[in-house]
Design a protein around this motif. Structure first.
Motif, PDB file in Angstrom:
ATOM      1  N   ARG A   1     -44.772  57.035  48.956  1.00 25.87           N
ATOM      2  CA  ARG A   1     -44.819  58.498  48.836  1.00 25.87           C
ATOM      3  C   ARG A   1     -43.780  59.192  49.705  1.00 25.87           C
ATOM      4  O   ARG A   1     -43.629  60.409  49.640  1.00 25.87           O
ATOM      5  CB  ARG A   1     -46.214  59.025  49.182  1.00 25.87           C
ATOM      6  CG  ARG A   1     -47.227  58.643  48.113  1.00 25.87           C
ATOM      7  CD  ARG A   1     -48.461  59.509  48.094  1.00 25.87           C
ATOM      8  NE  ARG A   1     -48.275  60.921  48.331  1.00 25.87           N
ATOM      9  CZ  ARG A   1     -47.925  61.830  47.405  1.00 25.87           C
ATOM     10  NH1 ARG A   1     -47.693  61.452  46.175  1.00 25.87           N
ATOM     11  NH2 ARG A   1     -47.814  63.104  47.730  1.00 25.87           N
ATOM     12  N   ILE A   2     -43.039  58.434  50.514  1.00 23.36           N
ATOM     13  CA  ILE A   2     -41.991  59.038  51.332  1.00 23.36           C
ATOM     14  C   ILE A   2     -40.761  59.229  50.450  1.00 23.36           C
ATOM     15  O   ILE A   2     -40.213  58.280  49.914  1.00 23.36           O
ATOM     16  CB  ILE A   2     -41.655  58.158  52.547  1.00 23.36           C
ATOM     17  CG1 ILE A   2     -42.877  58.028  53.455  1.00 23.36           C
ATOM     18  CG2 ILE A   2     -40.470  58.748  53.315  1.00 23.36           C
ATOM     19  CD1 ILE A   2     -42.702  57.050  54.593  1.00 23.36           C
ATOM     20  N   ALA A   3     -40.357  60.496  50.295  1.00 24.61           N
ATOM     21  CA  ALA A   3     -39.216  60.806  49.429  1.00 24.61           C
ATOM     22  C   ALA A   3     -37.911  60.846  50.203  1.00 24.61           C
ATOM     23  O   ALA A   3     -36.871  60.438  49.681  1.00 24.61           O
ATOM     24  CB  ALA A   3     -39.435  62.149  48.739  1.00 24.61           C
ATOM     25  N   ASP A   4     -37.949  61.333  51.432  1.00 29.47           N
ATOM     26  CA  ASP A   4     -36.711  61.508  52.174  1.00 29.47           C
ATOM     27  C   ASP A   4     -37.014  61.678  53.654  1.00 29.47           C
ATOM     28  O   ASP A   4     -38.133  62.035  54.034  1.00 29.47           O
ATOM     29  CB  ASP A   4     -35.970  62.760  51.668  1.00 29.47           C
ATOM     30  CG  ASP A   4     -34.522  62.854  52.148  1.00 29.47           C
ATOM     31  OD1 ASP A   4     -33.973  61.821  52.597  1.00 29.47           O
ATOM     32  OD2 ASP A   4     -33.956  63.955  52.055  1.00 29.47           O
ATOM     33  N   VAL A   5     -36.017  61.412  54.457  1.00 29.74           N
ATOM     34  CA  VAL A   5     -36.064  61.718  55.878  1.00 29.74           C
ATOM     35  C   VAL A   5     -34.864  62.610  56.138  1.00 29.74           C
ATOM     36  O   VAL A   5     -33.727  62.175  56.027  1.00 29.74           O
ATOM     37  CB  VAL A   5     -36.015  60.451  56.751  1.00 29.74           C
ATOM     38  CG1 VAL A   5     -36.045  60.824  58.221  1.00 29.74           C
ATOM     39  CG2 VAL A   5     -37.170  59.515  56.414  1.00 29.74           C
ATOM     40  N   ALA A   6     -35.130  63.877  56.421  1.00 30.45           N
ATOM     41  CA  ALA A   6     -34.065  64.853  56.622  1.00 30.45           C
ATOM     42  C   ALA A   6     -33.902  65.109  58.115  1.00 30.45           C
ATOM     43  O   ALA A   6     -34.877  65.338  58.823  1.00 30.45           O
ATOM     44  CB  ALA A   6     -34.415  66.154  55.903  1.00 30.45           C
ATOM     45  N   SER A   7     -32.662  65.059  58.567  1.00 31.66           N
ATOM     46  CA  SER A   7     -32.385  65.290  59.978  1.00 31.66           C
ATOM     47  C   SER A   7     -31.421  66.452  60.151  1.00 31.66           C
ATOM     48  O   SER A   7     -30.473  66.605  59.390  1.00 31.66           O
ATOM     49  CB  SER A   7     -31.780  64.044  60.615  1.00 31.66           C
ATOM     50  OG  SER A   7     -32.704  62.999  60.625  1.00 31.66           O
TER      51      SER A   7
END
Length: 76
Positions: free
Chosen positions: A22-28
């Protein structure tokens, strides 16, 4: 310090859990030194300081690898 638990199927941070799939993205945001873990519905699962974990790059790489493994297993 935040408690982070990572298994093959789930990521748990401070008692909140999300399935790896369910993790779509990691935005930094490097300017603000903040990172967000986003779910497939566009919601924010967790926001943290990029240095809140020993190595944020390792966490992101591990999540991506587990997602690849899950996708490969689903195709078999």
């Amino acid at each position: 310090m935040q408690r982070i638990e990572h298994t093959r199927g789930h990521l748990t941070i401070e008692g909140k859990s999300i399935a790896i799939g369910r993790i779509a993205d990691v935005a930094s945001n490097l300017w603000a030194e903040r990172s967000q873990i986003l779910d497939v519905d566009g919601g924010v699962f967790h926001t943290m300081h990029s240095n809140a974990v020993m190595s944020f790059d390792v966490l992101v790489t591990l999540i991506a690898r587990l997602q690849q493994d899950a996708a490969s297993a689903a195709r078999v």
